[in-house]
Design an enzyme around this catalytic site. Sequence first.
Site, PDB file in Angstrom:
ATOM      1  N   LYS A  10      47.903  30.922  25.976  1.00 46.34           N
ATOM      2  CA  LYS A  10      46.679  30.249  26.443  1.00 46.34           C
ATOM      3  C   LYS A  10      46.217  29.202  25.424  1.00 46.34           C
ATOM      4  O   LYS A  10      45.785  28.107  25.775  1.00 46.34           O
ATOM      5  CB  LYS A  10      45.574  31.277  26.665  1.00 46.34           C
ATOM      6  CG  LYS A  10      45.847  32.207  27.853  1.00 46.34           C
ATOM      7  CD  LYS A  10      44.952  33.434  27.805  1.00 46.34           C
ATOM      8  CE  LYS A  10      45.143  34.299  29.039  1.00 46.34           C
ATOM      9  NZ  LYS A  10      44.525  35.632  28.913  1.00 46.34           N
ATOM     10  N   GLY A  66      43.727  46.601  35.931  1.00 43.95           N
ATOM     11  CA  GLY A  66      44.358  45.325  36.315  1.00 43.95           C
ATOM     12  C   GLY A  66      44.121  44.201  35.314  1.00 43.95           C
ATOM     13  O   GLY A  66      44.238  43.033  35.655  1.00 43.95           O
TER      14      GLY A  66
HETATM   15  N1  HSE Z   1      46.388  40.054  30.530  1.00 36.62           N
HETATM   16  C1  HSE Z   1      45.459  38.976  30.524  1.00 36.62           C
HETATM   17  C2  HSE Z   1      44.289  39.357  29.635  1.00 36.62           C
HETATM   18  C3  HSE Z   1      44.989  38.690  31.913  1.00 36.62           C
HETATM   19  O1  HSE Z   1      44.135  40.543  29.340  1.00 36.62           O
HETATM   20  O2  HSE Z   1      43.532  38.493  29.214  1.00 36.62           O
HETATM   21  C4  HSE Z   1      44.153  37.455  32.036  1.00 36.62           C
HETATM   22  O3  HSE Z   1      44.854  36.299  31.670  1.00 36.62           O
END
Ligand code: HSE
Length: 418
Positions: A199, A181
């Site tokens: 981000k 997940g």
């Molecule tokens: N897919 C993202 C990661 C999930 O692997 O950082 C968290 O933002």
Amino acid sequence: MDAHKQLTIGLFGFGVVGEGLYKVLQQTPSLKATIKKVCIRDPKKKRNAPAELFTTDKNILLNDPGINVIVEVIDDANAAFEIVSTALKNGKDVVSASKKMIAEHLPALLKLQQETGQSFLYESAACASIPVIRNLEEYYDNDLLHSIKAIVNGSTNFILTKMFEEKLSFRDALLLAQQLGFAESNPKLDVEGYDAVNKWTFLLTHAYGIIETPENILFTGIQHINAGDAAVAREKNYDIKLVAQAKKLNNGKVAAFVLPQFVRHDDHLAFVKNEYNGVVIESGFADKQFFYGKGAGSFPTASAVLSDIAALRYQYKYEYKKLYHHKPHELSNDFYLRVYISFNDLKFISREHFEWIEEWHAGEQRKYLVGVISFEQLKTNDWWRKHNISLILLPDPVIENIEIRKLKKKSLELAGLI
Ligand code: HSE
């Protein structure tokens, strides 16, 4: 602060994060926050919660005067923006984890916050469990923040760790990241650096007051890193990490990018393995500080959502101090980077773009060079993104404009060319 204020939540999304939040809230009754309704896309999917909690009609949540908080954790950026805008306009506070949506709609979201006066919090959208946004907002004075470098994507860090330390193939490591997940539903967003740059886009706003679109920040992911690069890293005593970096330059502007980077074993970021994230901040008086924690996964992400929900009890809002109360910074293209480039065929390498090349290595299959290139060249040309070329930054990669002539002379002297 109203410790008795009842927070009644309308939740959008019941995937990894949404379900995590549902469970976490059941274990924190003291928060006095309850989920009244959950809006989902697929009603046929089996859910671990009472059926009457769910609806597919977003307006049931958005128009319910009894719901004072909307929590939005879906992964369709356009639908998320629609939900967030309506909720704010309808007088609800909003907590979101949708990094892509926030990065792509930042100016509109800033405007909506000013117009409505509602809180819009998204701590979980960057570095999941690490409270990086609130720290950047509240703790660091603009002028003192020299640099930030960070691992902001858990999946790519997980894949690199599994490949290089446990010898898993790229495919198997990615599959595992998906099963646990960590990965986005479209894992290309992780692997090719889109998630990290999304981000970085709004972390730059909280750190430096910079408003940029993700497309205008130079980035790539780990898609071209190969076994040869890993061997070179081992030889030179480095790890390879996908690093988001920002550094204040002498010209007053900020150098920012998201690129793979060789990291020394004694660097704080070398300590960051698997789905963990890490942030190293250098500031004027405090010197170096290191934040570390889980950057992906159900409960770590839900913990940050929970913390935002709790902050609504005292009407916490981001003030965007670096944007509104200081002189915001701009990005600069006027600096140089020390890069390693590996390739199969020299004919695809634009050697004329380098200021100088300080190391050549020709193996049978794979060749590499280490050299210094202007950021502008990297940004405006794409030869290094094609033909199986892999680009990795050296540690401390940024070279300022004022240093370049001196360093060039020294490097040519060392090579015996002058
Ligand atoms: N897919 C993202 C990661 C999930 O692997 O950082 C968290 O933002």
